[in-house]
Design an enzyme around this catalytic site. Structure first.
Site, PDB file in Angstrom:
ATOM      1  NE  ARG A 165      -3.992  -2.111   0.349  1.00 16.09           N
ATOM      2  CZ  ARG A 165      -3.653  -3.376  -0.332  1.00 16.09           C
ATOM      3  NH1 ARG A 165      -2.821  -3.578  -0.835  1.00 16.09           N
ATOM      4  NH2 ARG A 165      -4.554  -4.346  -0.038  1.00 16.09           N
ATOM      5  CB  SER A 236      -8.829  -1.080   4.459  1.00 13.91           C
ATOM      6  OG  SER A 236      -9.226  -2.480   3.666  1.00 13.91           O
ATOM      7  CD  GLU A 332      -5.636   0.973   2.236  1.00 11.99           C
ATOM      8  OE1 GLU A 332      -5.562  -0.221   3.178  1.00 11.99           O
ATOM      9  OE2 GLU A 332      -6.590   1.135   1.262  1.00 11.99           O
TER      10      GLU A 332
HETATM   11  C1  LIG Z   1     -15.482  -0.084  -0.828  1.00  9.61           C
HETATM   12  C2  LIG Z   1     -13.837   0.225  -1.131  1.00  9.61           C
HETATM   13  C3  LIG Z   1     -13.033  -1.023  -1.131  1.00  9.61           C
HETATM   14  C4  LIG Z   1     -11.568  -0.903  -1.532  1.00  9.61           C
HETATM   15  N1  LIG Z   1     -11.104  -1.968  -1.804  1.00  9.61           N
HETATM   16  C5  LIG Z   1      -9.764  -1.754  -1.821  1.00  9.61           C
HETATM   17  C6  LIG Z   1      -8.718  -2.687  -2.118  1.00  9.61           C
HETATM   18  O1  LIG Z   1      -9.221  -4.070  -2.145  1.00  9.61           O
HETATM   19  N2  LIG Z   1      -7.686  -2.394  -2.391  1.00  9.61           N
HETATM   20  C7  LIG Z   1      -6.904  -1.419  -2.280  1.00  9.61           C
HETATM   21  O2  LIG Z   1      -5.764  -1.055  -2.471  1.00  9.61           O
HETATM   22  N3  LIG Z   1      -7.461  -0.341  -2.160  1.00  9.61           N
HETATM   23  C8  LIG Z   1      -9.253  -0.169  -1.878  1.00  9.61           C
HETATM   24  N4  LIG Z   1      -9.620   0.964  -1.848  1.00  9.61           N
HETATM   25  C9  LIG Z   1      -9.318   2.218  -1.575  1.00  9.61           C
HETATM   26  C10 LIG Z   1      -9.258   2.749  -3.135  1.00  9.61           C
HETATM   27  O3  LIG Z   1     -10.281   2.368  -4.006  1.00  9.61           O
HETATM   28  C11 LIG Z   1      -7.946   2.814  -4.035  1.00  9.61           C
HETATM   29  O4  LIG Z   1      -6.944   3.178  -3.177  1.00  9.61           O
HETATM   30  C12 LIG Z   1      -8.024   3.440  -5.369  1.00  9.61           C
HETATM   31  O5  LIG Z   1      -7.085   3.276  -6.013  1.00  9.61           O
HETATM   32  C13 LIG Z   1      -8.278   5.121  -5.084  1.00  9.61           C
HETATM   33  O6  LIG Z   1      -8.450   5.668  -6.352  1.00  9.61           O
HETATM   34  P1  LIG Z   1      -9.286   7.071  -6.567  1.00  9.61           P
HETATM   35  O7  LIG Z   1      -9.353   7.366  -8.024  1.00  9.61           O
HETATM   36  O8  LIG Z   1     -10.465   7.157  -5.819  1.00  9.61           O
HETATM   37  O9  LIG Z   1      -8.053   7.872  -5.528  1.00  9.61           O
HETATM   38  P2  LIG Z   1      -8.494   9.372  -4.897  1.00  9.61           P
HETATM   39  O10 LIG Z   1      -9.164   8.939  -3.412  1.00  9.61           O
HETATM   40  O11 LIG Z   1      -9.084  10.157  -5.653  1.00  9.61           O
HETATM   41  O12 LIG Z   1      -6.940   9.611  -4.522  1.00  9.61           O
HETATM   42  C14 LIG Z   1      -6.095   8.897  -3.544  1.00  9.61           C
HETATM   43  C15 LIG Z   1      -4.619   9.534  -3.747  1.00  9.61           C
HETATM   44  O13 LIG Z   1      -4.148   9.292  -5.008  1.00  9.61           O
HETATM   45  C16 LIG Z   1      -3.466  10.511  -5.491  1.00  9.61           C
HETATM   46  N5  LIG Z   1      -4.076  10.439  -6.768  1.00  9.61           N
HETATM   47  C17 LIG Z   1      -5.065  10.288  -7.337  1.00  9.61           C
HETATM   48  N6  LIG Z   1      -5.036  10.267  -8.840  1.00  9.61           N
HETATM   49  C18 LIG Z   1      -3.630  10.629  -9.160  1.00  9.61           C
HETATM   50  C19 LIG Z   1      -3.070  10.723 -10.267  1.00  9.61           C
HETATM   51  N7  LIG Z   1      -3.628  10.616 -11.354  1.00  9.61           N
HETATM   52  N8  LIG Z   1      -1.620  11.008 -10.132  1.00  9.61           N
HETATM   53  C20 LIG Z   1      -1.117  11.348  -8.992  1.00  9.61           C
HETATM   54  N9  LIG Z   1      -1.880  11.046  -7.747  1.00  9.61           N
HETATM   55  C21 LIG Z   1      -3.066  10.731  -7.758  1.00  9.61           C
HETATM   56  C22 LIG Z   1      -4.672  11.671  -4.685  1.00  9.61           C
HETATM   57  O14 LIG Z   1      -4.046  12.979  -4.680  1.00  9.61           O
HETATM   58  C23 LIG Z   1      -4.691  10.783  -3.251  1.00  9.61           C
HETATM   59  O15 LIG Z   1      -3.585  11.192  -2.607  1.00  9.61           O
HETATM   60  C24 LIG Z   1     -10.999   0.545  -1.594  1.00  9.61           C
HETATM   61  C25 LIG Z   1     -11.965   1.758  -1.282  1.00  9.61           C
HETATM   62  C26 LIG Z   1     -13.421   1.310  -1.036  1.00  9.61           C
HETATM   63  C27 LIG Z   1     -14.296   2.880  -0.990  1.00  9.61           C
END
Ligand SMILES: Cc1cc2nc3c(=O)[nH]c(=O)nc-3n(C[C@H](O)[C@H](O)[C@H](O)COP(=O)(O)OP(=O)(O)OC[C@H]3O[C@@H](n4cnc5c(N)ncnc54)[C@H](O)[C@@H]3O)c2cc1C
Length: 339
Positions: A165, A236, A332
């Site tokens: 992570r 998480s 996380e």
């Molecule tokens: C129900 C649920 C289940 C989940 N299950 C998992 C799982 O099984 N495994 C897991 O690893 N995660 C899980 N997650 C967490 C999450 O979905 C992941 O971390 C996902 O990759 C976040 O994507 P996002 O586009 O929503 O990022 P955001 O929440 O928009 O951003 C997250 C971080 O990444 C940065 N960021 C976003 N896009 C970019 C970019 N293009 N360039 C640079 N930085 C960027 C943001 O600034 C921030 O710091 C879960 C979340 C939920 C709600």
């Protein structure tokens, strides 16, 4: 032309549904718009926040600087051999749609990562992982734009410094790098990874296909995790702590039922969910925030308006884990903004 909006509400753009106002907000659909937004931020000496699907963020009330909402779309087949392909996915593509598309095309390897919310661009940031697979294993190249000067370059998986992570993009050396696209090497030969016990039980014993694994992952996740479109959450909330072997052995002596997973010769991963569960937190609600009945690692926002309420509640959970097990839990999702 790029549209920059002042005092933009982000409440509907984060899955924890917290109220937050961005000082400046720009949705970017092309690399040109991304460059324009970065240059505008540099002119204003504004700091930069990148927003994907908002599923791994805890937004404070106010987000100063320029918030860039990643909307770059598209996929491109770069290489093809008898064994595999390399496909470029733009950062604003939706992750689960990407998994479904690849499986449908006969490009395998992403099935275990199905139904993770969010965007392609955010996937390398925390090295998304689930059911025995991490995206780091499939990365050929991560394309980035340097927010300090607009320079574009490609990073290999080794240069991204992936770990559990975590990655370069979460460190002070990598925070200025904005991911614009990700190249993944996917197999044309069926790949089936059922190393994770819950998955092994859910797929056919003989001749499981990648599509069976995908269907099983979706079914297992739907049964275990609350849907963020119904119950506001960020998946998480805490990482599973990694401790040295001696600490793990002491804990095993005191708590023989404690699940432990060796990481390497010196370190062991503990289950944060198990500790939170043992302390009776499942279902507890305070400040409009609760621990999910379905999964002790998931924090649900029932009626809280601001991040401060989520933080106050989760700090109490962390303190109780630390008092009983002498282990500190790391969050996380990232907490950003002020207030
Ligand atoms: C129900 C649920 C289940 C989940 N299950 C998992 C799982 O099984 N495994 C897991 O690893 N995660 C899980 N997650 C967490 C999450 O979905 C992941 O971390 C996902 O990759 C976040 O994507 P996002 O586009 O929503 O990022 P955001 O929440 O928009 O951003 C997250 C971080 O990444 C940065 N960021 C976003 N896009 C970019 C970019 N293009 N360039 C640079 N930085 C960027 C943001 O600034 C921030 O710091 C879960 C979340 C939920 C709600």
């Amino acid at each position: 032309m790029l549209k920059v909006e002042a005092n933009f509400q982000l409440g509907s753009l984060n899955t924890l549904k917290l109220e937050c106002v961005a000082e400046c907000y720009a949705h970017v659909s092309t690399t040109g718009e991304l460059q324009e937004a970065l240059s505008e931020a540099r002119q204003r000496s504004a700091n930069i926040n990148v927003l994907g699907g908002g599923s791994n963020l805890i937004l404070n009330r106010y987000l100063p600087g320029m918030t860039i909402h990643m909307g770059l779309q598209g996929r491109e087949l770069l290489e093809e051999s008898a064994d595999d392909v390399v496909v470029r996915f733009q950062a604003g593509e939706e992750w689960h749609e990407t998994v479904l598309w690849a499986n449908n095309e006969g490009y395998f390897g992403l099935e275990n990562l199905a139904l993770i919310p969010g965007s392609v661009g955010a996937a390398p940031v925390q090295n998304i992982g689930a059911y025995g697979v991490e995206i780091a294993q499939l990365i050929e190249c991560v394309h980035v734009v340097d927010s300090r000067n607009g320079d574009i370059r490609g990073l290999t998986a080794a240069e991204c410094c992936f770990s559990y992570r975590n990655s370069l993009f979460k460190t002070s050396e990598g925070r200025h790098l904005i991911i614009s696209a990700v190249d993944l090497r996917l197999s044309k030969r069926p790949v089936v990874n059922t190393s994770y016990p819950a998955l092994r039980e859910a797929v056919p014993k003989d001749a499981a296909t990648p599509s069976d694994v995908l269907a099983a992952v979706v079914a297992v996740r739907q049964s275990k995790l609350p849907d963020p479109s119904i119950e506001a959450n960020v998946g998480s909330f805490f990482k599973n702590p990694i401790v040295d072997r001696m600490t793990a052995e002491h804990l095993k002596g005191d708590y023989p039922d404690m699940p432990q997973y060796p990481v390497d010769a010196n370190t062991v991963k503990l289950s944060a969910a198990w500790m939170i569960d043992q302390l009776g937190w499942r279902g507890v609600e305070e400040f409009g925030v609760s621990v999910s009945e379905k999964h002790a690692l998931v924090i649900i926002n029932k009626s809280a308006r601001y991040a401060s309420e989520v933080i106050e509640f989760t700090n109490k959970i962390n303190s109780s884990v630390s008092e009983k097990y002498s282990v500190l839990l790391d969050r996380e999702p990232e907490l950003v903004g002020s207030g």
